[in-house]
Design a protein around this motif. Structure first.
Motif, PDB file in Angstrom:
ATOM      1  N   ILE A 144       0.807  -1.169   0.098  1.00 40.09           N
ATOM      2  CA  ILE A 144      -0.128   0.024   0.095  1.00 40.09           C
ATOM      3  C   ILE A 144       0.976   1.253   0.047  1.00 40.09           C
ATOM      4  O   ILE A 144       1.782   1.472   0.815  1.00 40.09           O
ATOM      5  CB  ILE A 144      -0.962   0.031   0.946  1.00 40.09           C
ATOM      6  N   ASN A 145       0.417   2.107  -0.839  1.00 41.33           N
ATOM      7  CA  ASN A 145       1.177   3.387  -0.771  1.00 41.33           C
ATOM      8  C   ASN A 145       0.402   4.532   0.119  1.00 41.33           C
ATOM      9  O   ASN A 145      -0.411   5.061  -0.011  1.00 41.33           O
ATOM     10  CB  ASN A 145       1.073   4.059  -2.294  1.00 41.33           C
ATOM     11  N   TYR A 146       0.913   4.554   1.303  1.00 40.53           N
ATOM     12  CA  TYR A 146       0.257   5.325   2.293  1.00 40.53           C
ATOM     13  C   TYR A 146       0.248   6.905   2.051  1.00 40.53           C
ATOM     14  O   TYR A 146      -0.476   7.518   2.793  1.00 40.53           O
ATOM     15  CB  TYR A 146       0.847   5.038   3.828  1.00 40.53           C
ATOM     16  N   ASP A 147       1.232   7.058   0.962  1.00 42.62           N
ATOM     17  CA  ASP A 147       1.320   8.709   0.928  1.00 42.62           C
ATOM     18  C   ASP A 147       0.322   9.003  -0.244  1.00 42.62           C
ATOM     19  O   ASP A 147       0.326  10.146  -0.810  1.00 42.62           O
ATOM     20  CB  ASP A 147       2.730   9.002   0.358  1.00 42.62           C
ATOM     21  N   SER A 148      -0.503   8.044  -1.105  1.00 43.01           N
ATOM     22  CA  SER A 148      -1.289   8.437  -2.232  1.00 43.01           C
ATOM     23  C   SER A 148      -2.728   8.821  -1.644  1.00 43.01           C
ATOM     24  O   SER A 148      -3.221   8.050  -0.769  1.00 43.01           O
ATOM     25  CB  SER A 148      -1.256   7.019  -3.062  1.00 43.01           C
ATOM     26  N   ASP A 149      -3.258   9.830  -2.529  1.00 43.09           N
ATOM     27  CA  ASP A 149      -4.614  10.141  -2.345  1.00 43.09           C
ATOM     28  C   ASP A 149      -5.662   8.899  -2.710  1.00 43.09           C
ATOM     29  O   ASP A 149      -6.617   8.947  -1.710  1.00 43.09           O
ATOM     30  CB  ASP A 149      -5.064  11.435  -3.126  1.00 43.09           C
ATOM     31  N   LEU A 150      -5.021   8.182  -3.385  1.00 42.92           N
ATOM     32  CA  LEU A 150      -5.925   7.075  -3.783  1.00 42.92           C
ATOM     33  C   LEU A 150      -6.105   5.797  -2.804  1.00 42.92           C
ATOM     34  O   LEU A 150      -6.993   4.942  -2.800  1.00 42.92           O
ATOM     35  CB  LEU A 150      -5.546   6.162  -5.238  1.00 42.92           C
ATOM     36  N   MET A 151      -5.420   5.895  -1.702  1.00 40.33           N
ATOM     37  CA  MET A 151      -5.281   5.038  -0.600  1.00 40.33           C
ATOM     38  C   MET A 151      -6.714   5.209   0.067  1.00 40.33           C
ATOM     39  O   MET A 151      -7.116   4.033   0.766  1.00 40.33           O
ATOM     40  CB  MET A 151      -4.464   5.285   0.601  1.00 40.33           C
ATOM     41  N   SER A 152      -7.475   6.252  -0.001  1.00 40.10           N
ATOM     42  CA  SER A 152      -8.737   6.608   0.676  1.00 40.10           C
ATOM     43  C   SER A 152      -9.589   5.446   0.264  1.00 40.10           C
ATOM     44  O   SER A 152     -10.830   5.164   0.810  1.00 40.10           O
ATOM     45  CB  SER A 152      -9.282   7.748   0.391  1.00 40.10           C
ATOM     46  N   VAL A 153      -9.585   4.915  -1.050  1.00 37.44           N
ATOM     47  CA  VAL A 153     -10.653   3.917  -1.759  1.00 37.44           C
ATOM     48  C   VAL A 153     -10.468   2.609  -1.177  1.00 37.44           C
ATOM     49  O   VAL A 153     -11.377   1.721  -1.086  1.00 37.44           O
ATOM     50  CB  VAL A 153     -10.253   3.824  -3.020  1.00 37.44           C
ATOM     51  N   LEU A 154      -9.463   2.217  -0.527  1.00 38.83           N
ATOM     52  CA  LEU A 154      -9.100   0.846  -0.047  1.00 38.83           C
ATOM     53  C   LEU A 154     -10.303   0.245   0.940  1.00 38.83           C
ATOM     54  O   LEU A 154     -10.663  -0.642   1.211  1.00 38.83           O
ATOM     55  CB  LEU A 154      -7.883   0.638   0.547  1.00 38.83           C
ATOM     56  N   PRO A 155     -10.427   1.088   2.180  1.00 37.30           N
ATOM     57  CA  PRO A 155     -11.386   0.750   2.880  1.00 37.30           C
ATOM     58  C   PRO A 155     -12.748   0.486   2.367  1.00 37.30           C
ATOM     59  O   PRO A 155     -13.853  -0.079   3.316  1.00 37.30           O
ATOM     60  CB  PRO A 155     -11.227   1.820   4.208  1.00 37.30           C
ATOM     61  N   THR A 156     -13.194   1.170   1.393  1.00 39.60           N
ATOM     62  CA  THR A 156     -14.511   0.957   0.783  1.00 39.60           C
ATOM     63  C   THR A 156     -14.873  -0.322   0.219  1.00 39.60           C
ATOM     64  O   THR A 156     -15.992  -0.658   0.047  1.00 39.60           O
ATOM     65  CB  THR A 156     -14.668   2.090  -0.322  1.00 39.60           C
ATOM     66  N   TYR A 157     -13.766  -1.404  -0.171  1.00 45.13           N
ATOM     67  CA  TYR A 157     -14.036  -2.506  -0.647  1.00 45.13           C
ATOM     68  C   TYR A 157     -14.230  -3.713   0.482  1.00 45.13           C
ATOM     69  O   TYR A 157     -13.777  -3.306   1.483  1.00 45.13           O
ATOM     70  CB  TYR A 157     -12.738  -2.678  -1.321  1.00 45.13           C
ATOM     71  N   ASP A 158     -15.222  -4.691   0.135  1.00 50.21           N
ATOM     72  CA  ASP A 158     -15.485  -5.574   0.889  1.00 50.21           C
ATOM     73  C   ASP A 158     -14.109  -6.545   1.276  1.00 50.21           C
ATOM     74  O   ASP A 158     -14.452  -7.890   0.703  1.00 50.21           O
ATOM     75  CB  ASP A 158     -16.745  -6.348   0.405  1.00 50.21           C
ATOM     76  N   VAL A 159     -13.115  -6.223   1.850  1.00 54.83           N
ATOM     77  CA  VAL A 159     -11.852  -6.880   2.020  1.00 54.83           C
ATOM     78  C   VAL A 159     -11.379  -6.532   3.309  1.00 54.83           C
ATOM     79  O   VAL A 159     -11.224  -5.627   4.059  1.00 54.83           O
ATOM     80  CB  VAL A 159     -10.913  -6.576   1.006  1.00 54.83           C
ATOM     81  N   ALA A 160     -11.118  -7.900   4.134  1.00 56.26           N
ATOM     82  CA  ALA A 160     -10.534  -7.637   5.438  1.00 56.26           C
ATOM     83  C   ALA A 160      -9.251  -7.439   5.421  1.00 56.26           C
ATOM     84  O   ALA A 160      -8.414  -7.896   4.792  1.00 56.26           O
ATOM     85  CB  ALA A 160     -10.753  -9.131   6.167  1.00 56.26           C
ATOM     86  N   LEU A 161      -9.041  -6.155   6.215  1.00 56.20           N
ATOM     87  CA  LEU A 161      -7.613  -5.665   6.345  1.00 56.20           C
ATOM     88  C   LEU A 161      -7.212  -5.890   7.517  1.00 56.20           C
ATOM     89  O   LEU A 161      -7.869  -5.764   8.860  1.00 56.20           O
ATOM     90  CB  LEU A 161      -7.555  -4.113   6.063  1.00 56.20           C
ATOM     91  N   SER A 162      -5.896  -6.093   8.015  1.00 52.48           N
ATOM     92  CA  SER A 162      -5.410  -6.221   9.057  1.00 52.48           C
ATOM     93  C   SER A 162      -5.542  -5.074  10.088  1.00 52.48           C
ATOM     94  O   SER A 162      -5.642  -3.834   9.547  1.00 52.48           O
ATOM     95  CB  SER A 162      -4.001  -6.871   9.113  1.00 52.48           C
ATOM     96  N   ALA A 163      -5.614  -5.199  11.241  1.00 50.07           N
ATOM     97  CA  ALA A 163      -5.630  -4.100  12.326  1.00 50.07           C
ATOM     98  C   ALA A 163      -4.377  -3.006  11.935  1.00 50.07           C
ATOM     99  O   ALA A 163      -4.716  -1.781  12.054  1.00 50.07           O
ATOM    100  CB  ALA A 163      -5.561  -4.577  13.864  1.00 50.07           C
ATOM    101  N   ASN A 164      -3.374  -3.760  11.735  1.00 53.01           N
ATOM    102  CA  ASN A 164      -1.964  -2.718  11.553  1.00 53.01           C
ATOM    103  C   ASN A 164      -2.383  -2.218  10.540  1.00 53.01           C
ATOM    104  O   ASN A 164      -1.988  -0.732  10.297  1.00 53.01           O
ATOM    105  CB  ASN A 164      -0.874  -3.555  11.503  1.00 53.01           C
ATOM    106  N   ILE A 165      -2.698  -2.594   9.339  1.00 53.37           N
ATOM    107  CA  ILE A 165      -3.055  -1.830   8.019  1.00 53.37           C
ATOM    108  C   ILE A 165      -4.392  -0.887   8.194  1.00 53.37           C
ATOM    109  O   ILE A 165      -4.085   0.149   7.692  1.00 53.37           O
ATOM    110  CB  ILE A 165      -3.192  -2.940   6.835  1.00 53.37           C
ATOM    111  N   GLU A 166      -5.407  -1.066   9.013  1.00 52.75           N
ATOM    112  CA  GLU A 166      -6.296  -0.116   9.180  1.00 52.75           C
ATOM    113  C   GLU A 166      -5.792   0.991   9.940  1.00 52.75           C
ATOM    114  O   GLU A 166      -6.350   2.085   9.769  1.00 52.75           O
ATOM    115  CB  GLU A 166      -7.468  -0.927   9.989  1.00 52.75           C
ATOM    116  N   ASP A 167      -4.925   0.846  10.933  1.00 52.86           N
ATOM    117  CA  ASP A 167      -4.501   1.723  11.641  1.00 52.86           C
ATOM    118  C   ASP A 167      -3.625   2.810  10.783  1.00 52.86           C
ATOM    119  O   ASP A 167      -3.579   4.064  10.830  1.00 52.86           O
ATOM    120  CB  ASP A 167      -3.511   1.564  12.885  1.00 52.86           C
ATOM    121  N   LYS A 168      -2.801   2.082   9.868  1.00 50.05           N
ATOM    122  CA  LYS A 168      -2.056   3.231   9.257  1.00 50.05           C
ATOM    123  C   LYS A 168      -2.784   3.760   8.060  1.00 50.05           C
ATOM    124  O   LYS A 168      -2.422   5.097   7.819  1.00 50.05           O
ATOM    125  CB  LYS A 168      -0.850   2.158   8.313  1.00 50.05           C
ATOM    126  N   ILE A 169      -3.989   3.149   7.495  1.00 53.93           N
ATOM    127  CA  ILE A 169      -4.749   3.890   6.743  1.00 53.93           C
ATOM    128  C   ILE A 169      -5.397   4.982   7.392  1.00 53.93           C
ATOM    129  O   ILE A 169      -5.675   6.175   6.829  1.00 53.93           O
ATOM    130  CB  ILE A 169      -5.759   2.887   6.164  1.00 53.93           C
TER     131      ILE A 169
END
Length: 305
Positions: A144-169
């Motif tokens: 994941i490119n945490y510096d990208s504006d497009l990162m904001s779209v990732l949580p909108t998908y029906d995909v389970a993300l780890s707690a660590n990734i969710e915190d970073k997002i």
């Protein structure tokens, strides 16, 4: 394969066509991966290789606008691997993000860092080794490119993300909100300073909304002249460019414009009419006070959430 007089150590499918398609081209996108993978399985049923490696795509997990056909083709590869993988005969599907130096993304000019960082060739080859030596039939190969504006779209998908990734997002989105405030002001200024000549109306008259949409297109595509009845795709726009155009429109109307609408409303006239009816926004650009953060929060809430 029979001509080799022995089973190959391994095989791979790597066909791909990724772009916006009309219904008539849907099969052309599906066929290379589906037919290739099916035939490879059929022809090796009685003499299984040590491994089969399917080159799937990030589109199977995070499909972009206009990629339903390409996403479906890669989804098939993933499920084929899940169904056929055994410890004795590995069948692995790798969901790739863009490769930076070679491949389809390079040919299409979309090999830069977007929501995910593009892969260097040596890193990609290392991930292939890891996938084949691992125990999972499907592997997502991307960072994941945490510096990208497009990162904001990732949580909108029906995909389970780890707690660590969710915190970073979450942390990244907070920083993104501040950057977006500043960037939208710059985008709006750039769009308003873009000069474009509109054509297509017999009387030469155009509404303020049509002029605004025309400037957004000209700013994104670089055209000095735009026919208000021309299909955006004929002007060079694609599903990825739609996000840029939608962002420009959002900055001008002061609220979120859903880029998905650009898939159905594909002319300046059609989009202007949509804005005036569906969005009911002040497209003249008056600041008029109000809660700027409220519309910014709406803008950051991407479609699908």
């Amino acid at each position: 394969m029979k001509a080799l007089k022995r089973s190959p150590r391994g095989s791979s499918t790597a066909a791909g066509i990724g772009a916006y398609r009309e219904a008539a081209g849907f099969t052309a996108v599906l066929r290379p991966k589906l037919r290739g993978a099916f035939l490879l399985h059929h022809l090796t049923r009685d003499d299984r290789p040590d491994f089969i490696l399917h080159m799937s795509s990030v589109a199977a997990v995070f499909p972009a606008l206009g990629q339903a056909d390409y996403a479906a083709a890669n989804y098939y590869l993933d499920h084929l691997a899940r169904a056929l993988d055994t410890p004795e005969h590995r069948v692995v599907s790798v969901q790739w993000v863009a490769w930076r130096e070679v491949g389809m993304a390079v040919a299409a000019g979309v090999n830069e860092d977007l929501a995910f960082r593009s892969l260097r060739t040596r890193d990609g080859l290392g991930l292939i080794d890891a996938a084949l030596c691992g125990g999972r039939p499907v592997l997502f190969a991307g960072e994941i490119n945490y510096d990208s504006d497009l990162m904001s779209v990732l949580p909108t998908y029906d995909v389970a993300l780890s707690a660590n990734i969710e915190d970073k997002i979450t942390t990244g989105l907070a920083a993104l909100a501040e950057r977006t405030k500043q960037n939208l002001a710059r985008v709006r200024e750039a769009v308003e300073s873009t000069e474009v000549r509109l054509t297509g109306q017999p009387d030469g008259e155009y509404t303020d909304t049509e002029r605004m949409v025309g400037r957004c297109l000209a700013h994104a595509l670089g055209h000095p002249e735009i026919d208000v009845h021309a299909d955006f795709r004929d002007l060079g726009a694609d599903s990825i460019m739609a996000l840029t155009i939608g962002n420009s429109i959002s900055s001008c109307i002061g609220r979120q414009f859903d880029a998905v609408d650009l898939m159905s409303e594909r002319t300046v006239v059609a989009v202007a009419r949509l804005i005036e009816t569906k969005y009911d926004a002040d497209v003249r650009g008056d600041d008029g006070g109000g809660d700027d953060d409220a519309w910014l929060d709406e803008l950051l809430t991407m479609p699908g959430e």
